[in-house]
Scaffold this motif. Structure first.
Motif, PDB file in Angstrom:
ATOM      1  N   VAL A  20      32.375  14.492  14.438  1.00 13.69           N
ATOM      2  CA  VAL A  20      33.790  14.271  14.105  1.00 13.69           C
ATOM      3  C   VAL A  20      33.981  12.877  13.515  1.00 13.69           C
ATOM      4  N   PHE A  21      33.336  11.885  14.106  1.00 15.77           N
ATOM      5  CA  PHE A  21      33.414  10.522  13.562  1.00 15.77           C
ATOM      6  C   PHE A  21      32.860  10.474  12.143  1.00 15.77           C
ATOM      7  N   ALA A  22      31.729  11.145  11.913  1.00 10.97           N
ATOM      8  CA  ALA A  22      31.112  11.145  10.584  1.00 10.97           C
ATOM      9  C   ALA A  22      32.031  11.787   9.547  1.00 10.97           C
ATOM     10  N   ILE A  23      32.673  12.886   9.939  1.00 15.55           N
ATOM     11  CA  ILE A  23      33.606  13.562   9.014  1.00 15.55           C
ATOM     12  C   ILE A  23      34.809  12.661   8.724  1.00 15.55           C
ATOM     13  N   ALA A  24      35.375  12.062   9.766  1.00 12.24           N
ATOM     14  CA  ALA A  24      36.564  11.217   9.599  1.00 12.24           C
ATOM     15  C   ALA A  24      36.269  10.017   8.711  1.00 12.24           C
ATOM     16  N   ILE A  25      35.143   9.379   8.926  1.00 19.12           N
ATOM     17  CA  ILE A  25      34.816   8.169   8.164  1.00 19.12           C
ATOM     18  C   ILE A  25      34.478   8.509   6.715  1.00 19.12           C
ATOM     19  N   THR A  26      33.981   9.733   6.489  1.00 19.34           N
ATOM     20  CA  THR A  26      33.698  10.181   5.113  1.00 19.34           C
ATOM     21  C   THR A  26      34.996  10.531   4.391  1.00 19.34           C
ATOM     22  N   LEU A  27      35.916  11.176   5.107  1.00 19.60           N
ATOM     23  CA  LEU A  27      37.189  11.555   4.493  1.00 19.60           C
ATOM     24  C   LEU A  27      38.010  10.346   4.057  1.00 19.60           C
ATOM     25  N   LEU A  28      37.769   9.193   4.682  1.00 23.26           N
ATOM     26  CA  LEU A  28      38.502   7.985   4.298  1.00 23.26           C
ATOM     27  C   LEU A  28      38.292   7.646   2.828  1.00 23.26           C
ATOM     28  N   ILE A  29      37.049   7.739   2.357  1.00 22.08           N
ATOM     29  CA  ILE A  29      36.756   7.387   0.967  1.00 22.08           C
ATOM     30  C   ILE A  29      37.104   8.534   0.022  1.00 22.08           C
ATOM     31  N   ILE A  30      37.028   9.775   0.513  1.00 19.81           N
ATOM     32  CA  ILE A  30      37.371  10.925  -0.329  1.00 19.81           C
ATOM     33  C   ILE A  30      38.834  10.863  -0.765  1.00 19.81           C
ATOM     34  N   GLU A  31      39.679  10.239   0.082  1.00 14.11           N
ATOM     35  CA  GLU A  31      41.103  10.136  -0.242  1.00 14.11           C
ATOM     36  C   GLU A  31      41.362   9.231  -1.447  1.00 14.11           C
ATOM     37  N   ILE A  32      40.375   8.397  -1.814  1.00 12.20           N
ATOM     38  CA  ILE A  32      40.543   7.512  -2.980  1.00 12.20           C
ATOM     39  C   ILE A  32      39.970   8.230  -4.207  1.00 12.20           C
ATOM     40  N   LYS A  33      40.834   8.630  -5.093  1.00  7.08           N
ATOM     41  CA  LYS A  33      40.413   9.370  -6.287  1.00  7.08           C
ATOM     42  C   LYS A  33      39.964   8.398  -7.377  1.00  7.08           C
ATOM     43  N   LEU A  71      39.431  12.488  20.002  1.00  9.21           N
ATOM     44  CA  LEU A  71      38.936  12.899  18.686  1.00  9.21           C
ATOM     45  C   LEU A  71      40.062  13.388  17.784  1.00  9.21           C
ATOM     46  N   PHE A  72      41.096  13.976  18.385  1.00  7.33           N
ATOM     47  CA  PHE A  72      42.259  14.391  17.597  1.00  7.33           C
ATOM     48  C   PHE A  72      42.853  13.203  16.846  1.00  7.33           C
ATOM     49  N   SER A  73      42.999  12.084  17.547  1.00  7.68           N
ATOM     50  CA  SER A  73      43.576  10.896  16.913  1.00  7.68           C
ATOM     51  C   SER A  73      42.639  10.295  15.868  1.00  7.68           C
ATOM     52  N   ILE A  74      41.330  10.460  16.072  1.00  3.57           N
ATOM     53  CA  ILE A  74      40.348   9.951  15.093  1.00  3.57           C
ATOM     54  C   ILE A  74      40.412  10.772  13.804  1.00  3.57           C
ATOM     55  N   ILE A  75      40.462  12.086  13.928  1.00  7.38           N
ATOM     56  CA  ILE A  75      40.445  12.951  12.740  1.00  7.38           C
ATOM     57  C   ILE A  75      41.775  12.877  11.982  1.00  7.38           C
ATOM     58  N   LEU A  76      42.826  12.375  12.635  1.00  4.50           N
ATOM     59  CA  LEU A  76      44.113  12.174  11.972  1.00  4.50           C
ATOM     60  C   LEU A  76      44.110  10.919  11.091  1.00  4.50           C
ATOM     61  N   MET A  77      43.174  10.014  11.346  1.00  4.97           N
ATOM     62  CA  MET A  77      43.191   8.716  10.686  1.00  4.97           C
ATOM     63  C   MET A  77      43.036   8.766   9.165  1.00  4.97           C
ATOM     64  N   PRO A  78      42.193   9.634   8.588  1.00  7.12           N
ATOM     65  CA  PRO A  78      42.146   9.689   7.119  1.00  7.12           C
ATOM     66  C   PRO A  78      43.500   9.998   6.490  1.00  7.12           C
ATOM     67  N   PHE A  79      44.263  10.904   7.124  1.00  4.92           N
ATOM     68  CA  PHE A  79      45.594  11.222   6.594  1.00  4.92           C
ATOM     69  C   PHE A  79      46.543  10.031   6.715  1.00  4.92           C
ATOM     70  N   SER A  80      46.622   9.435   7.917  1.00  2.00           N
ATOM     71  CA  SER A  80      47.554   8.326   8.119  1.00  2.00           C
ATOM     72  C   SER A  80      47.162   7.121   7.268  1.00  2.00           C
ATOM     73  N   SER A  81      45.860   6.914   7.072  1.00  2.00           N
ATOM     74  CA  SER A  81      45.386   5.811   6.234  1.00  2.00           C
ATOM     75  C   SER A  81      45.783   6.026   4.780  1.00  2.00           C
ATOM     76  N   ALA A  82      45.617   7.261   4.271  1.00  3.53           N
ATOM     77  CA  ALA A  82      45.995   7.571   2.889  1.00  3.53           C
ATOM     78  C   ALA A  82      47.503   7.479   2.704  1.00  3.53           C
ATOM     79  N   TYR A  83      48.250   7.961   3.694  1.00  2.00           N
ATOM     80  CA  TYR A  83      49.718   7.915   3.640  1.00  2.00           C
ATOM     81  C   TYR A  83      50.207   6.469   3.533  1.00  2.00           C
ATOM     82  N   TYR A  84      49.594   5.597   4.334  1.00  2.00           N
ATOM     83  CA  TYR A  84      49.977   4.187   4.308  1.00  2.00           C
ATOM     84  C   TYR A  84      49.500   3.488   3.030  1.00  2.00           C
TER      85      TYR A  84
END
Length: 230
Positions: free
Chosen positions: A23-36, A99-112
């Protein structure tokens, strides 16, 4: 029979840790995917390309902060679970909520990152990080409370205090950012200081480590057995 039970128990704990790592690996990868990546059109000049990259700076700042925040939480979880020797349903569910709060972080990070000048996206992101911290703290206190049954270690009071304070420092700093944003007028130049409060995380952790001086005790190391004199 007891050896089989112990092996099964270790296997189940290992499954929980491996799932968490995934879950951590997916969340940390999604952080960069949000940057187009910006599109380069035909006849586009160099300065326009530079402008495209400059426009991505807020997103990259958000990515870098979130990357290291997630890294801090992974390290905390890694240390915490080095003490685990058994598990129960409550520990499993506490880990799931965390883990729920961790996997939410890519969305909240992109939103901000897409709306840095607005308060609501900043509050949403900061509350997400704070929630993660408090859930992490709740899991830690449960592990400490049930030491001897589901965990070993945490025998020293200062070690327990350092573990608790380090777990609370990140959510406290992000809540401080929300507080600064609330009390200062939006048009005030000092209001933007709220966006830079995450920079206080590392100095605060360094001060805690210096005060308590027991960082090595935050990861479980089995004590060597005393040698019997002949």
């Amino acid at each position: 029979m007891s050896d089989r039970v112990e092996l099964k128990k270790e296997f189940q704990i290992e499954r929980m840790i491996l799932f968490t790592d995934a879950v951590f690996a997916i969340a940390i990868t999604l952080l960069i995917i949000e940057i187009k990546a910006p599109e380069i059109h035909k006849n586009m000049v160099f300065t326009e390309m530079v402008d495209q990259l400059l426009n991505l700076i807020p997103k990259f700042i958000g990515f870098i902060i979130s990357f290291f925040v997630v890294a801090i939480y992974w390290r905390s979880h890694h240390r915490m679970f080095s003490f685990i020797k058994d598990y129960d349903d409550k520990l499993i569910w506490l880990n799931f909520f965390f883990l729920f709060s961790i996997i939410l972080m890519p969305f909240s990070s992109a939103y901000y990152s897409d709306n840095t000048t607005y308060s609501l996206p900043f509050w949403f992101y900061s509350l997400n990080v704070a929630l993660t911290g408090f859930l992490n703290y709740r899991m830690l206190t449960y592990i400490i409370k049930h030491k001897g049954r589901i965990s070993d270690g945490f025998d020293d009071l200062k070690t327990r205090q350092l573990a608790r304070w380090r777990t609370l420092i990140v959510p406290a700093i992000f809540l401080l950012g929300i507080f600064i944003d609330l009390i200062l007028p939006k048009e005030h130049s000092m209001n933007m200081l709220s966006r830079f409060t995450p920079m206080l995380i590392w100095p605060a952790i360094a001060l805690l480590n210096r005060f308590f001086g027991r960082v090595n005790d935050l990861e479980y190391h089995e004590k060597p057995k005393a040698k019997h004199r002949k």
